[in-house]
Design a protein around this motif. Structure first.
Motif, PDB file in Angstrom:
ATOM      1  N   ARG A 108      -7.639   4.796 -31.991  1.00 25.51           N
ATOM      2  CA  ARG A 108      -6.550   3.839 -31.831  1.00 25.51           C
ATOM      3  C   ARG A 108      -5.341   4.526 -31.200  1.00 25.51           C
ATOM      4  O   ARG A 108      -4.931   5.598 -31.633  1.00 25.51           O
ATOM      5  CB  ARG A 108      -6.183   3.212 -33.177  1.00 25.51           C
ATOM      6  CG  ARG A 108      -7.298   2.338 -33.736  1.00 25.51           C
ATOM      7  CD  ARG A 108      -6.893   1.622 -35.006  1.00 25.51           C
ATOM      8  NE  ARG A 108      -7.969   0.751 -35.468  1.00 25.51           N
ATOM      9  CZ  ARG A 108      -7.900  -0.022 -36.542  1.00 25.51           C
ATOM     10  NH1 ARG A 108      -6.786  -0.032 -37.282  1.00 25.51           N
ATOM     11  NH2 ARG A 108      -8.920  -0.786 -36.882  1.00 25.51           N
ATOM     12  N   LEU A 109      -4.787   3.885 -30.190  1.00 26.57           N
ATOM     13  CA  LEU A 109      -3.662   4.466 -29.473  1.00 26.57           C
ATOM     14  C   LEU A 109      -2.351   4.189 -30.196  1.00 26.57           C
ATOM     15  O   LEU A 109      -2.174   3.123 -30.802  1.00 26.57           O
ATOM     16  CB  LEU A 109      -3.577   3.883 -28.065  1.00 26.57           C
ATOM     17  CG  LEU A 109      -4.693   4.238 -27.084  1.00 26.57           C
ATOM     18  CD1 LEU A 109      -4.408   3.568 -25.747  1.00 26.57           C
ATOM     19  CD2 LEU A 109      -4.796   5.733 -26.905  1.00 26.57           C
ATOM     20  N   ALA A 110      -1.424   5.142 -30.068  1.00 23.59           N
ATOM     21  CA  ALA A 110      -0.078   4.907 -30.559  1.00 23.59           C
ATOM     22  C   ALA A 110       0.501   3.685 -29.863  1.00 23.59           C
ATOM     23  O   ALA A 110       0.233   3.432 -28.679  1.00 23.59           O
ATOM     24  CB  ALA A 110       0.798   6.135 -30.303  1.00 23.59           C
ATOM     25  N   TRP A 111       1.298   2.917 -30.585  1.00 22.76           N
ATOM     26  CA  TRP A 111       1.801   1.638 -30.080  1.00 22.76           C
ATOM     27  C   TRP A 111       2.527   1.792 -28.740  1.00 22.76           C
ATOM     28  O   TRP A 111       2.239   1.032 -27.800  1.00 22.76           O
ATOM     29  CB  TRP A 111       2.710   1.005 -31.131  1.00 22.76           C
ATOM     30  CG  TRP A 111       3.085  -0.413 -30.868  1.00 22.76           C
ATOM     31  CD1 TRP A 111       2.400  -1.539 -31.213  1.00 22.76           C
ATOM     32  CD2 TRP A 111       4.261  -0.878 -30.181  1.00 22.76           C
ATOM     33  NE1 TRP A 111       3.050  -2.670 -30.795  1.00 22.76           N
ATOM     34  CE2 TRP A 111       4.212  -2.292 -30.161  1.00 22.76           C
ATOM     35  CE3 TRP A 111       5.348  -0.244 -29.592  1.00 22.76           C
ATOM     36  CZ2 TRP A 111       5.204  -3.076 -29.576  1.00 22.76           C
ATOM     37  CZ3 TRP A 111       6.349  -1.021 -29.008  1.00 22.76           C
ATOM     38  CH2 TRP A 111       6.274  -2.415 -28.996  1.00 22.76           C
ATOM     39  N   PRO A 112       3.433   2.768 -28.564  1.00 20.96           N
ATOM     40  CA  PRO A 112       4.103   2.888 -27.262  1.00 20.96           C
ATOM     41  C   PRO A 112       3.134   3.192 -26.121  1.00 20.96           C
ATOM     42  O   PRO A 112       3.279   2.659 -25.015  1.00 20.96           O
ATOM     43  CB  PRO A 112       5.099   4.036 -27.473  1.00 20.96           C
ATOM     44  CG  PRO A 112       5.296   4.114 -28.949  1.00 20.96           C
ATOM     45  CD  PRO A 112       3.980   3.739 -29.537  1.00 20.96           C
ATOM     46  N   GLU A 113       2.131   4.052 -26.358  1.00 22.32           N
ATOM     47  CA  GLU A 113       1.171   4.387 -25.311  1.00 22.32           C
ATOM     48  C   GLU A 113       0.302   3.175 -24.974  1.00 22.32           C
ATOM     49  O   GLU A 113       0.002   2.918 -23.798  1.00 22.32           O
ATOM     50  CB  GLU A 113       0.292   5.557 -25.743  1.00 22.32           C
ATOM     51  CG  GLU A 113      -0.834   5.911 -24.778  1.00 22.32           C
ATOM     52  CD  GLU A 113      -0.353   6.295 -23.386  1.00 22.32           C
ATOM     53  OE1 GLU A 113      -1.157   6.208 -22.434  1.00 22.32           O
ATOM     54  OE2 GLU A 113       0.830   6.679 -23.234  1.00 22.32           O
ATOM     55  N   ALA A 114      -0.113   2.425 -25.984  1.00 21.87           N
ATOM     56  CA  ALA A 114      -0.901   1.223 -25.723  1.00 21.87           C
ATOM     57  C   ALA A 114      -0.106   0.226 -24.894  1.00 21.87           C
ATOM     58  O   ALA A 114      -0.637  -0.399 -23.961  1.00 21.87           O
ATOM     59  CB  ALA A 114      -1.322   0.586 -27.052  1.00 21.87           C
ATOM     60  N   ARG A 115       1.150   0.099 -25.182  1.00 24.30           N
ATOM     61  CA  ARG A 115       2.006  -0.821 -24.432  1.00 24.30           C
ATOM     62  C   ARG A 115       2.177  -0.345 -22.984  1.00 24.30           C
ATOM     63  O   ARG A 115       2.172  -1.161 -22.050  1.00 24.30           O
ATOM     64  CB  ARG A 115       3.348  -0.942 -25.151  1.00 24.30           C
ATOM     65  CG  ARG A 115       4.226  -2.077 -24.680  1.00 24.30           C
ATOM     66  CD  ARG A 115       5.345  -2.283 -25.688  1.00 24.30           C
ATOM     67  NE  ARG A 115       6.465  -3.020 -25.151  1.00 24.30           N
ATOM     68  CZ  ARG A 115       6.574  -4.346 -25.134  1.00 24.30           C
ATOM     69  NH1 ARG A 115       5.594  -5.092 -25.637  1.00 24.30           N
ATOM     70  NH2 ARG A 115       7.642  -4.938 -24.636  1.00 24.30           N
ATOM     71  N   LEU A 136      -9.245   0.241 -21.945  1.00 27.91           N
ATOM     72  CA  LEU A 136      -7.922   0.785 -21.654  1.00 27.91           C
ATOM     73  C   LEU A 136      -7.154   1.047 -22.939  1.00 27.91           C
ATOM     74  O   LEU A 136      -6.432   2.029 -23.049  1.00 27.91           O
ATOM     75  CB  LEU A 136      -7.148  -0.182 -20.761  1.00 27.91           C
ATOM     76  CG  LEU A 136      -7.865  -0.624 -19.473  1.00 27.91           C
ATOM     77  CD1 LEU A 136      -7.021  -1.634 -18.724  1.00 27.91           C
ATOM     78  CD2 LEU A 136      -8.187   0.575 -18.615  1.00 27.91           C
ATOM     79  N   VAL A 137      -7.301   0.143 -23.880  1.00 30.25           N
ATOM     80  CA  VAL A 137      -6.746   0.309 -25.233  1.00 30.25           C
ATOM     81  C   VAL A 137      -7.885   0.011 -26.200  1.00 30.25           C
ATOM     82  O   VAL A 137      -8.202  -1.151 -26.450  1.00 30.25           O
ATOM     83  CB  VAL A 137      -5.556  -0.640 -25.479  1.00 30.25           C
ATOM     84  CG1 VAL A 137      -5.034  -0.474 -26.918  1.00 30.25           C
ATOM     85  CG2 VAL A 137      -4.435  -0.392 -24.483  1.00 30.25           C
ATOM     86  N   PRO A 138      -8.537   1.035 -26.742  1.00 29.04           N
ATOM     87  CA  PRO A 138      -9.666   0.784 -27.652  1.00 29.04           C
ATOM     88  C   PRO A 138      -9.241   0.250 -29.003  1.00 29.04           C
ATOM     89  O   PRO A 138     -10.038  -0.357 -29.716  1.00 29.04           O
ATOM     90  CB  PRO A 138     -10.321   2.163 -27.783  1.00 29.04           C
ATOM     91  CG  PRO A 138      -9.233   3.131 -27.467  1.00 29.04           C
ATOM     92  CD  PRO A 138      -8.344   2.464 -26.462  1.00 29.04           C
ATOM     93  N   GLY A 139      -8.012   0.481 -29.366  1.00 28.02           N
ATOM     94  CA  GLY A 139      -7.476   0.011 -30.630  1.00 28.02           C
ATOM     95  C   GLY A 139      -6.003   0.348 -30.669  1.00 28.02           C
ATOM     96  O   GLY A 139      -5.490   1.142 -29.873  1.00 28.02           O
ATOM     97  N   LEU A 140      -5.299  -0.286 -31.594  1.00 29.31           N
ATOM     98  CA  LEU A 140      -3.852  -0.153 -31.669  1.00 29.31           C
ATOM     99  C   LEU A 140      -3.499   0.477 -33.012  1.00 29.31           C
ATOM    100  O   LEU A 140      -3.877  -0.048 -34.066  1.00 29.31           O
ATOM    101  CB  LEU A 140      -3.227  -1.540 -31.532  1.00 29.31           C
ATOM    102  CG  LEU A 140      -1.745  -1.669 -31.241  1.00 29.31           C
ATOM    103  CD1 LEU A 140      -1.371  -0.957 -29.961  1.00 29.31           C
ATOM    104  CD2 LEU A 140      -1.364  -3.145 -31.158  1.00 29.31           C
ATOM    105  N   ALA A 141      -2.798   1.598 -32.979  1.00 33.25           N
ATOM    106  CA  ALA A 141      -2.383   2.263 -34.216  1.00 33.25           C
ATOM    107  C   ALA A 141      -1.173   1.551 -34.785  1.00 33.25           C
ATOM    108  O   ALA A 141      -0.044   2.043 -34.774  1.00 33.25           O
ATOM    109  CB  ALA A 141      -2.077   3.738 -33.961  1.00 33.25           C
ATOM    110  N   SER A 142      -1.420   0.335 -35.271  1.00 37.41           N
ATOM    111  CA  SER A 142      -0.340  -0.485 -35.827  1.00 37.41           C
ATOM    112  C   SER A 142      -0.841  -1.192 -37.070  1.00 37.41           C
ATOM    113  O   SER A 142      -2.043  -1.380 -37.270  1.00 37.41           O
ATOM    114  CB  SER A 142       0.144  -1.506 -34.790  1.00 37.41           C
ATOM    115  OG  SER A 142      -0.837  -2.508 -34.584  1.00 37.41           O
TER     116      SER A 142
END
Length: 372
Positions: A6-13, A254-260
């Motif tokens: 899961r990607l960090a929220w800012p990087e996913a955005r 591109l975003v496999p998951g969201l670290a949120s």
């Protein structure tokens, strides 16, 4: 428990913002341009206003009073004629006497109290012909459209909106009536397309499918739109088929998951020679916050709209952090956390005016709600 995929929220955005490219432009009439992104500057076609006019109801006058009344202009020294707000100032007039500051005595206009201004709106007071009034890249508001009309524009060149297919999954979802135990009412059919429209997309069609892998593959493969937004099915249980369907189609995550928290199962993928797929969680609040987190910047990329940086604020003492994930916290004005913010709850978001993005460390940011 951490999720390394899961990607960090800012990087996913950031990845969502970079995922789409502008789709070109089209011309639309003014009454179809609300909320669209302008692709060509709007310049004044004439001076605004293009003639000298009265700023008040009253009388146009020439020289100091009293004045001889006449019906219309041009005026000579010592003459006056009735005029209304916005009316064409007759030749020879040098001021307007407000109706409350004078009275008619026979064929004479008598000044009751001195005027402090001339109450004339001169030509080009607001804009000169050729002056740019609305710049390309602007998302058009009602005020922009009124200004464009004043500038003599009849049609505007705007960015083409991405077309979207919404795919609602879940055997347990019922559309009306009282759900039985194990069933839930549909929270998405009336809301997700509306939010997408608010964000600048053009919802084209909606599909409802059960928890079925082949049906999910078909829905994604045959969408025929720029973007597909799915709800549910992004987890890892035996009933979740969105990721399996994307794998079957050879999609690139591109975003496999969201670290949120909530919204962790949110994903963004690209199908080869096909659409982008924004996969949202099945729980209502988690889905909504995933859409607000990535959907806005993704759609902005399709339309070429610049996204304003989020406002940074200190984390209120009453708001707790998560040690590993970004918390997405619905808040009221004043950044007070609302109640009822479980992933399946909508009551809190309905009472909120914004979402506080609270990272494990550092300042928070305020994510606006498109409907607030």
């Amino acid at each position: 428990m951490s999720h390394p995929d899961r990607l960090a929220w800012p990087e996913a955005r950031r990845r969502a913002a970079a995922a789409a490219s502008p789709l070109g432009s089209e011309e639309v009439a003014l009454d179809q341009a609300l909320g669209r992104v302008l692709r060509r500057d709007v310049a004044a076609g004439i001076d605004i206003p293009h003639y000298a006019s009265a700023a008040m109801d009253g009388w146009a006058v020439a020289g100091p009073g009293d004045w001889q009344l006449r019906d219309g202009g041009p005026l000579r020294h010592g003459e006056a004629t009735p005029i209304v707000t916005g009316g064409l100032l007759p030749a020879g007039a040098d001021a307007v006497v407000r109706s409350e500051n004078g009275h008619v005595d026979g064929d004479r206009l008598v000044l009751d109290r001195p005027e402090s201004r001339d109450h004339i709106r001169p030509p080009a007071e607001e804009a000169r012909s050729g002056e740019v009034l609305v710049s390309a890249g602007t998302r058009l508001s009602p005020a922009h459209l009124a200004l464009a009309a004043a500038a003599t524009a009849d049609r505007l060149e705007v960015a083409r909106q991405p077309t979207v297919t919404t795919v609602f999954t879940g055997d347990e979802v019922v559309l009306a009536g009282i759900p039985a135990a194990g069933q839930v009412r549909d929270s998405f059919g009336a809301t997700i397309p509306t939010i997408l429209r608010m964000l600048g997309a053009s919802p084209a069609r909606s599909l409802r499918i059960g928890d079925d892998r082949e049906a999910t593959v078909q829905a994604l493969r045959d969408a025929g739109t720029d973007l597909v937004v799915t709800t549910g099915g992004t987890g890892g249980s035996h009933a979740d088929h969105v990721r399996r369907a994307l794998d079957d189609l050879g999609a690139d995550y591109l975003v496999p998951g969201l670290a949120s928290r909530p919204g962790g199962p949110t994903l963004l993928a690209r199908i080869p020679n096909g659409p982008l797929v924004l996969g949202l969680a099945g729980n209502p609040l988690a889905a909504m916050l995933g859409l607000l987190s990535l959907g806005d910047v993704l759609i902005a990329g399709f339309t070429g709209r610049a996204v304003a940086p989020l406002v940074k604020v200190p984390v209120p003492a009453s708001v707790k952090r998560h040690p590993e994930a970004t918390r997405l916290v619905p808040v009221r004005a004043g950044l007070d956390e609302v109640e009822w913010t479980g992933a399946a709850m909508m009551r809190g978001l309905a009472a909120a005016t914004g979402v506080l993005v609270v990272p494990p460390v550092g300042d928070a940011e305020v994510l606006p709600l498109p409907w607030a």
